[in-house]
Design an enzyme around this catalytic site. Structure first.
Site, PDB file in Angstrom:
ATOM      1  N   SER A 108       2.529   3.579  12.805  1.00 14.65           N
ATOM      2  CA  SER A 108       1.657   4.724  12.574  1.00 14.65           C
ATOM      3  C   SER A 108       0.771   4.910  13.790  1.00 14.65           C
ATOM      4  CB  SER A 108       0.785   4.471  11.334  1.00 14.65           C
ATOM      5  OG  SER A 108      -0.256   5.426  11.241  1.00 14.65           O
ATOM      6  N   TYR A 165      -5.433  -1.192   6.987  1.00 18.89           N
ATOM      7  CA  TYR A 165      -4.166  -0.517   7.282  1.00 18.89           C
ATOM      8  C   TYR A 165      -3.945  -0.435   8.790  1.00 18.89           C
ATOM      9  CZ  TYR A 165      -0.627   3.166   7.470  1.00 18.89           C
ATOM     10  OH  TYR A 165       0.506   3.888   7.737  1.00 18.89           O
TER      11      TYR A 165
END
Length: 245
Positions: A152, A165
């Site tokens: 990501s 995250y």
């Protein structure tokens, strides 16, 4: 656009076996369908048996071949069992896509229970490590293979209220870069794709879904990575929507 199956079958990956985690929905399902449309046999890996079967049926309806493997990435023994099944039944693993991931949006790090931290890191970082450790030996034996980790842009940028995250994705990036160097002598290529906002339902933000990247956009990049000319490989692909959602 999400969920669309390639209507034209090709044979670019005929005879190859691809294992895709998080294959029951979103990016994982799109990648599975794309690789199946190129002739690969797909092992669909996820926890949701009914959704895995739905993706399997969609691939079969389009002329492709897929098998399901209900599996929790937090369970090391089930990953070892999967690898044993792949070896005994298929005798090869040409492509491994580590796509499965979770996130706890909107929580500051100090508000996050340690159990949630452990689950997130176990899924997003330990899971790919266990999958590589289990399946890369088949690639080493064949002196050929592709490993693609789906990361990501949060693995490159600060993410307030998403520190855990982001940490998992920074870690996945570092794992990928280093693993690529370890496996290059075995003719195995290891790449990472870092998308921005993707229309998967993963985030509950108010962003315009039509302006987000679509799962098929990521699948198309995977298709490019696993069909590169043999003398080179792409280490990382950063993906952003053309218009900010």
């Amino acid at each position: 656009m999400s969920g669309r199956i390639q209507s034209t079958m090709t044979e670019e990956l005929k005879g190859q076996l691809a294992v895709v985690t998080g294959a029951a929905r979103g990016i994982g399902a799109a990648i599975s369908k794309r690789l199946a449309s190129m002739g690969a046999t797909i092992i669909l890996v996820a926890r949701d048996k009914s959704r895995l079967q739905k993706v399997q049926q969609e691939i079969a309806a389009a002329g492709g071949t897929a098998h399901t493997a209900e599996l929790d990435l937090l369970d090391e023994s089930s990953i070892v069992s999967l690898a044993r099944t792949v070896e005994t039944q298929h005798h090869r693993c040409d492509i491994l896509i580590n796509n499965a991931g979770i996130g706890y949006a909107g929580k500051s790090l100090i508000e996050m229970p340690s159990a949630d931290w452990d689950t997130l890191m176990g899924t997003n970082l330990r899971g790919p490590y266990l999958m590589v450790r289990a399946l890369a030996p088949l690639m080493i034996r064949a002196r050929s293979g592709h490993i693609v980790n789906i990361s990501s842009l949060a693995g490159h940028n600060p993410l307030p209220n998403g520190a855990a995250y982001a940490a998992s994705k920074w870690g996945l990036n570092g794992l990928t870069y280093s693993l690529a160097e370890e496996l290059r002598p075995h003719n195995i290529r290891v790449s990472v794709i870092a998308p921005g906002s993707v229309n998967t339902g993963f985030s509950h933000s108010n962003k315009d879904p039509n302006k987000k990247l679509q799962p098929e956009d990521v699948a198309n990049v995977v298709a490019m990575l696993v069909t590169q000319a043999p003398q080179s490989f792409v280490s990382e692909v950063l993906m952003r929507p053309t218009q900010k959602p």
